[in-house]
Enzyme design. Structure first.
Site, short mmCIF file in Angstrom:
data_model
loop_
_atom_site.label_atom_id
_atom_site.label_comp_id
_atom_site.label_asym_id
_atom_site.label_seq_id
_atom_site.Cartn_x
_atom_site.Cartn_y
_atom_site.Cartn_z
CG ASN A 1 -1.68 1.25 1.41
OD1 ASN A 1 -1.84 2.01 0.45
ND2 ASN A 1 -2.18 1.50 2.61
CD1 TRP A 2 3.93 1.15 -2.24
CD2 TRP A 2 3.71 1.62 -4.42
NE1 TRP A 2 4.70 0.24 -2.94
CE2 TRP A 2 4.58 0.51 -4.28
CE3 TRP A 2 3.43 2.09 -5.70
CZ2 TRP A 2 5.18 -0.14 -5.37
CZ3 TRP A 2 4.03 1.44 -6.80
CH2 TRP A 2 4.88 0.35 -6.63
CE LYS A 3 0.51 3.44 4.91
NZ LYS A 3 0.06 3.50 6.27
CD GLU B 1 -3.80 -2.60 7.64
OE1 GLU B 1 -2.69 -2.83 7.18
OE2 GLU B 1 -4.45 -1.57 7.40
N GLY C 1 4.45 1.68 4.81
CA GLY C 1 5.73 2.40 4.76
C GLY C 1 6.89 1.60 4.20
CB SER D 1 4.77 -1.65 12.32
OG SER D 1 4.33 -0.33 12.57
CG HIS E 1 -6.00 2.03 5.29
ND1 HIS E 1 -5.51 2.88 6.24
CD2 HIS E 1 -5.00 1.15 5.01
CE1 HIS E 1 -4.25 2.55 6.52
NE2 HIS E 1 -3.92 1.51 5.78
N GLY F 1 2.13 2.24 11.07
CA GLY F 1 3.15 3.30 10.96
C GLY F 1 3.85 3.64 12.27
#
Ligand code: PEP
Length: 217
Positions: free
Chosen positions: A7-9, A141, A204, A182, A87, A147
């Site tokens: 997930n490149w956000k 999640e 991330g 994470s 999300h 993060g």
């Protein structure tokens, strides 16, 4: 074979997304990449064989006067077979409610896209009630793990995956339950080794070439 979803956000623009996409090789695991909307067409061209494409968000409506929204039909046109729904960043910063997440799920299912439904606790699974679903990926999640560099213990992850499967699995033909929060190179192996875990959703750590390469090795 396990599932690795990147997930490149909102970290990567078109150029950086393409650079990363070109370096992804489908190895022993299945890989799904979720770039930002703007990068999807170029990333699709850059991805190697076997690597799948997903989106990070979708509208709950099929079409209409909804400035800035992107429908499930539009994602199909772009070649997306997956989309992240619910999300926690959207729930938290964009006030997405369970109602909206459920409407999005319905819109996605109507177009035969496979939803990647993010939940941080079991109560969020209630939105699945009465929905007929063939294929679903549920990403467990915990909000506090996203993060932050913190993760639950392996026992906690395994336990939650069992509970999610027991709660959500009954009405779904093909359910995959994956962990997100994470995940990095240093904890990836242990998490993927858990038999209860079908894969991981990585934010991330999937956005830089050096760490993505290590993750996909
Ligand atoms: C995510 O974006 O779903 C996520 C798990 O992020 P991170 O890996 O950065 O915690």
């Amino acid at each position: 074979m396990k599932l690795i979803i990147a997930n490149w956000k909102m970290y990567l623009g078109v150029k950086d997304s393409v650079r990363l996409a070109k370096n992804i090789v489908a190895g022993k695991n299945q890989v799904i990449v979720c770039p930002s909307f703007v990068a999807i067409p170029e990333v699709k061209k850059a991805l190697g064989k076997g690597v799948k494409l997903g989106a990070q968000n979708v509208s709950w409506q099929e079409s209409g006067a909804l400035t800035g929204e992107v429908s499930a039909g539009m994602l199909v046109e772009l070649g997306c077979r997956y989309v992240i729904v619910g999300h926690s960043e959207r729930r938290r910063f964009l006030a997405e409610s369970d109602f909206v997440v459920r409407e999005k799920l319905k819109a996605v299912l109507a177009k035969k896209i496979i939803p990647i439904l993010c939940v941080s606790d079991l109560s969020e699974l209630k939105i699945l009630n009465q929905l007929v679903i063939n294929d679903l990926i549920v990403a467990y999640e915990p909000v506090w793990a996203i993060g932050t560099g913190k993760t639950p213990t392996m026992e906690e992850i395994a336990d939650m995956h069992k509970k999610i499967r027991a709660r959500a699995g009954k009405s779904i033909k093909k359910l995959l339950v994956i962990y997100g929060g994470s995940v990095e190179e240093k904890n990836l192996k242990n998490i993927l080794a858990l038999p209860e875990v079908d894969g991981v959703l990585i934010g991330g750590a999937s956005t830089t070439l050096s760490s993505l390469k290590k993750i996909l090795q």
